[in-house]
Scaffold this motif. Structure first.
Motif, mmCIF file in Angstrom:
data_model
loop_
_atom_site.group_PDB
_atom_site.id
_atom_site.type_symbol
_atom_site.label_atom_id
_atom_site.label_comp_id
_atom_site.label_asym_id
_atom_site.label_seq_id
_atom_site.Cartn_x
_atom_site.Cartn_y
_atom_site.Cartn_z
ATOM 1 N N TYR A 55 21.009 -8.161 4.710
ATOM 2 C CA TYR A 55 20.834 -6.710 4.836
ATOM 3 C C TYR A 55 19.535 -6.202 4.208
ATOM 4 N N PRO A 56 19.168 -6.646 2.988
ATOM 5 C CA PRO A 56 17.973 -6.072 2.359
ATOM 6 C C PRO A 56 16.648 -6.748 2.730
ATOM 7 N N TYR A 57 16.668 -7.876 3.426
ATOM 8 C CA TYR A 57 15.418 -8.590 3.702
ATOM 9 C C TYR A 57 14.442 -7.702 4.468
ATOM 10 N N HIS A 58 13.193 -7.721 4.015
ATOM 11 C CA HIS A 58 12.129 -6.906 4.632
ATOM 12 C C HIS A 58 12.560 -5.439 4.716
ATOM 13 N N SER A 59 13.161 -4.954 3.636
ATOM 14 C CA SER A 59 13.595 -3.548 3.543
ATOM 15 C C SER A 59 14.497 -3.149 4.705
ATOM 16 N N GLY A 60 15.357 -4.071 5.111
ATOM 17 C CA GLY A 60 16.315 -3.792 6.169
ATOM 18 C C GLY A 60 15.832 -4.106 7.567
ATOM 19 N N GLU A 61 14.571 -4.517 7.699
ATOM 20 C CA GLU A 61 14.003 -4.759 9.031
ATOM 21 C C GLU A 61 14.326 -6.150 9.568
ATOM 22 N N SER A 62 14.607 -7.103 8.690
ATOM 23 C CA SER A 62 14.811 -8.482 9.121
ATOM 24 C C SER A 62 15.952 -8.605 10.122
ATOM 25 N N GLU A 63 17.106 -8.006 9.822
ATOM 26 C CA GLU A 63 18.245 -8.110 10.736
ATOM 27 C C GLU A 63 17.900 -7.540 12.114
ATOM 28 N N LEU A 64 17.173 -6.438 12.139
ATOM 29 C CA LEU A 64 16.789 -5.834 13.413
ATOM 30 C C LEU A 64 15.933 -6.774 14.250
ATOM 31 N N VAL A 65 14.904 -7.354 13.616
ATOM 32 C CA VAL A 65 13.968 -8.218 14.334
ATOM 33 C C VAL A 65 14.642 -9.513 14.765
ATOM 34 N N VAL A 66 15.419 -10.088 13.876
ATOM 35 C CA VAL A 66 16.145 -11.317 14.220
ATOM 36 C C VAL A 66 17.076 -11.071 15.399
ATOM 37 N N GLY A 67 17.761 -9.937 15.387
ATOM 38 C CA GLY A 67 18.648 -9.597 16.501
ATOM 39 C C GLY A 67 17.896 -9.452 17.808
ATOM 40 N N GLU A 68 16.737 -8.804 17.763
ATOM 41 C CA GLU A 68 15.924 -8.616 18.963
ATOM 42 C C GLU A 68 15.512 -9.956 19.579
ATOM 43 N N ILE A 69 15.170 -10.915 18.720
ATOM 44 C CA ILE A 69 14.662 -12.199 19.202
ATOM 45 C C ILE A 69 15.788 -13.115 19.664
ATOM 46 N N LEU A 70 16.851 -13.208 18.857
ATOM 47 C CA LEU A 70 17.920 -14.155 19.181
ATOM 48 C C LEU A 70 18.746 -13.731 20.390
ATOM 49 N N LYS A 71 18.682 -12.463 20.778
ATOM 50 C CA LYS A 71 19.464 -12.043 21.944
ATOM 51 C C LYS A 71 18.976 -12.714 23.227
ATOM 52 N N ASP A 72 17.776 -13.302 23.189
ATOM 53 C CA ASP A 72 17.247 -14.016 24.361
ATOM 54 C C ASP A 72 17.838 -15.409 24.505
ATOM 55 N N PHE A 73 18.538 -15.880 23.475
ATOM 56 C CA PHE A 73 19.128 -17.221 23.513
ATOM 57 C C PHE A 73 20.627 -17.117 23.812
ATOM 58 N N PRO A 74 21.209 -18.109 24.487
ATOM 59 C CA PRO A 74 22.665 -18.109 24.674
ATOM 60 C C PRO A 74 23.377 -18.037 23.324
ATOM 61 N N ARG A 75 24.348 -17.140 23.206
ATOM 62 C CA ARG A 75 24.981 -16.902 21.911
ATOM 63 C C ARG A 75 25.653 -18.144 21.351
ATOM 64 N N ASN A 76 26.148 -19.015 22.199
ATOM 65 C CA ASN A 76 26.828 -20.213 21.693
ATOM 66 C C ASN A 76 25.876 -21.363 21.389
ATOM 67 N N SER A 77 24.553 -21.079 21.431
ATOM 68 C CA SER A 77 23.570 -22.144 21.190
ATOM 69 C C SER A 77 22.966 -22.089 19.793
ATOM 70 N N PHE A 78 23.367 -21.109 18.980
ATOM 71 C CA PHE A 78 22.817 -20.997 17.627
ATOM 72 C C PHE A 78 23.880 -20.430 16.692
ATOM 73 N N TYR A 79 23.631 -20.606 15.398
ATOM 74 C CA TYR A 79 24.513 -20.084 14.352
ATOM 75 C C TYR A 79 23.758 -18.998 13.583
ATOM 76 N N LEU A 80 24.413 -17.881 13.357
ATOM 77 C CA LEU A 80 23.786 -16.739 12.703
ATOM 78 C C LEU A 80 24.520 -16.409 11.404
ATOM 79 N N ALA A 81 23.740 -16.269 10.341
ATOM 80 C CA ALA A 81 24.304 -15.951 9.021
ATOM 81 C C ALA A 81 23.649 -14.695 8.463
ATOM 82 N N THR A 82 24.448 -13.808 7.908
ATOM 83 C CA THR A 82 23.923 -12.687 7.138
ATOM 84 C C THR A 82 24.890 -12.399 5.990
ATOM 85 N N LYS A 83 24.581 -11.361 5.203
ATOM 86 C CA LYS A 83 25.274 -11.212 3.920
ATOM 87 C C LYS A 83 25.650 -9.766 3.631
ATOM 88 N N LEU A 84 26.757 -9.603 2.926
ATOM 89 C CA LEU A 84 27.198 -8.285 2.483
ATOM 90 C C LEU A 84 26.520 -7.947 1.155
#
Length: 372
Positions: A55-84
């Motif tokens: 959540y706090p990486y890059h002042s909250g921007e990391s999750e947004l950018v990672v989401g934008e990029i990974l949506k181009d890949f099949p969802r079952n082809s990668f593992y995604l981790a984030t934190k509370l």
């Protein structure tokens, strides 16, 4: 790409994980989306399937950018981790509010790995009191969280408490570990506990924030002589990945060169042999002996009557000197934050020092070194 199976979880991510805390940035501090896409695409195309953000990486921007990029890949082809981010949870409702916000930012319906971020005993007890486990286990039942774990930054005592008290909830654990931090935080003792419990381990800071990739020349020489074509970073990665319970080794990659070098290490992964293990141990010992001032941080010298934070100055300067990371010193305001320039040469501290360090003299030497 080398893979390790999370035995208890029946998943098999890439051994190299892409840590998204140090993504390339523009001059205004925002993430360079074009370059980040190039890095993540290249990593994915070369077998990296584990992507870690928070959540706090890059002042909250990391999750947004990672989401934008990974949506181009099949969802079952990668593992995604984030934190509370427990420190942002002010009331019970915030837990699911933040979680749902993260799903939205990452543009996914579920998270493969969800962690309680940077736990120590106090934060753990606070979140437990707000019913964090009841809420997140419900999300597991709904398959919006596949595996629950925690990342840790605290004392060994806190680690033992958090691990054992929440044992029935932990599917995996993320810890800081590298060949210089074997006694830092939970250290190897905590790793051994996780191994005994067969809990998969994700590693952060395997290169100690880049310090182990830029060793002083005389200390790096034996490693580079033994494997001339391999980077210093690869030694740090191979040391930690040679531990059998390690499932993923995260690298906060911020340049294309780092991505290529790391993929080369993990696509051709070799466990350390006996000679290499000895070379790493010798490196660790030589680094630990490389100090500018022989301070043991006993803190007998503080408080200083003029507010100079003597032990902190010594610790920060020693750390940069040990690894020859001059750039790190430029990020520290020794005068404003640590009051180095307020020393009046009263020598009260010197009389208290059990190491007999001529403290005012050393402070002046540090001032001269910083000016250079």
């Amino acid at each position: 790409m080398e893979k390790r199976k999370f035995k208890k979880l029946s998943v098999e991510p890439s051994l190299l994980g892409f840590g998204c805390m140090r993504l390339p940035t523009l001059s205004n501090g925002k993430i360079d989306r074009k370059e980040t896409r190039r890095l993540l695409n290249y990593a994915y195309e070369n077998g990296v399937t584990y992507f870690d953000t928070a959540y706090p990486y890059h002042s909250g921007e990391s999750e947004l950018v990672v989401g934008e990029i990974l949506k181009d890949f099949p969802r079952n082809s990668f593992y995604l981790a984030t934190k509370l981010p427990g420190w942002l949870v002010k009331k019970e409702e915030d837990i699911l509010k933040i979680f749902k916000e993260q799903l939205s930012k990452l543009q996914v319906d579920y998270l493969d790995f969800y962690l309680l971020h940077a736990l120590d005993k106090e934060r753990y007890e606070y979140l437990k009191g707000l019913g964090v486990f009841e809420k997140l286990m419900r999300e597991k039942e709904l398959l919006r969280i596949r595996h629950l774990g925690f990342s840790f930054h605290g004392t060994l005592e806190d680690f033992i408490y958090v691990l054992n008290d929440g044992l029935k909830y932990w599917d995996f654990c993320q810890i800081q570990l590298n060949y210089m931090d074997i006694h830092h935080q939970q250290g190897l003792t905590g790793y051994d506990m996780l191994a005994d419990l067969d809990i998969p381990v994700v590693i952060m800071e395997p290169v100690k924030g880049g310090s182990l990739a830029t060793l002083p020349t005389e200390i790096a020489k034996p490693l580079l002589d033994y494997r001339p074509s391999n980077s210093l970073a690869s030694w740090a990665f191979r040391w930690v990945a040679s531990l059998p319970q390690i499932a993923v080794v995260l690298s906060g990659m911020s340049s294309f060169e780092q991505v290529k070098d790391n993929i080369n290490t993990f696509n051709n992964f070799e466990y350390l042999n006996e000679i290499e293990s000895e070379l790493i141990e010798e490196t660790r010992i030589r680094l630990e002996s490389r100090v500018f001032v022989p301070c043991t941080n006993c803190q007998y010298c503080v408080p200083c009557p003029f507010k100079v934070k003597i032990n902190e100055i010594f610790a920060k300067f020693n750390n940069a000197y040990m690894y020859n990371v001059v750039e790190r010193l430029k990020l520290i305001d020794f005068n404003h934050d640590l009051f180095l320039d307020l020393c009046q040469n009263c020598r009260v501290c010197e009389k208290k020092c059990p190491q007999n360090i001529k403290i005012p003299n050393v402070l002046r030497e540090i001032q001269l070194a910083l000016k250079k």
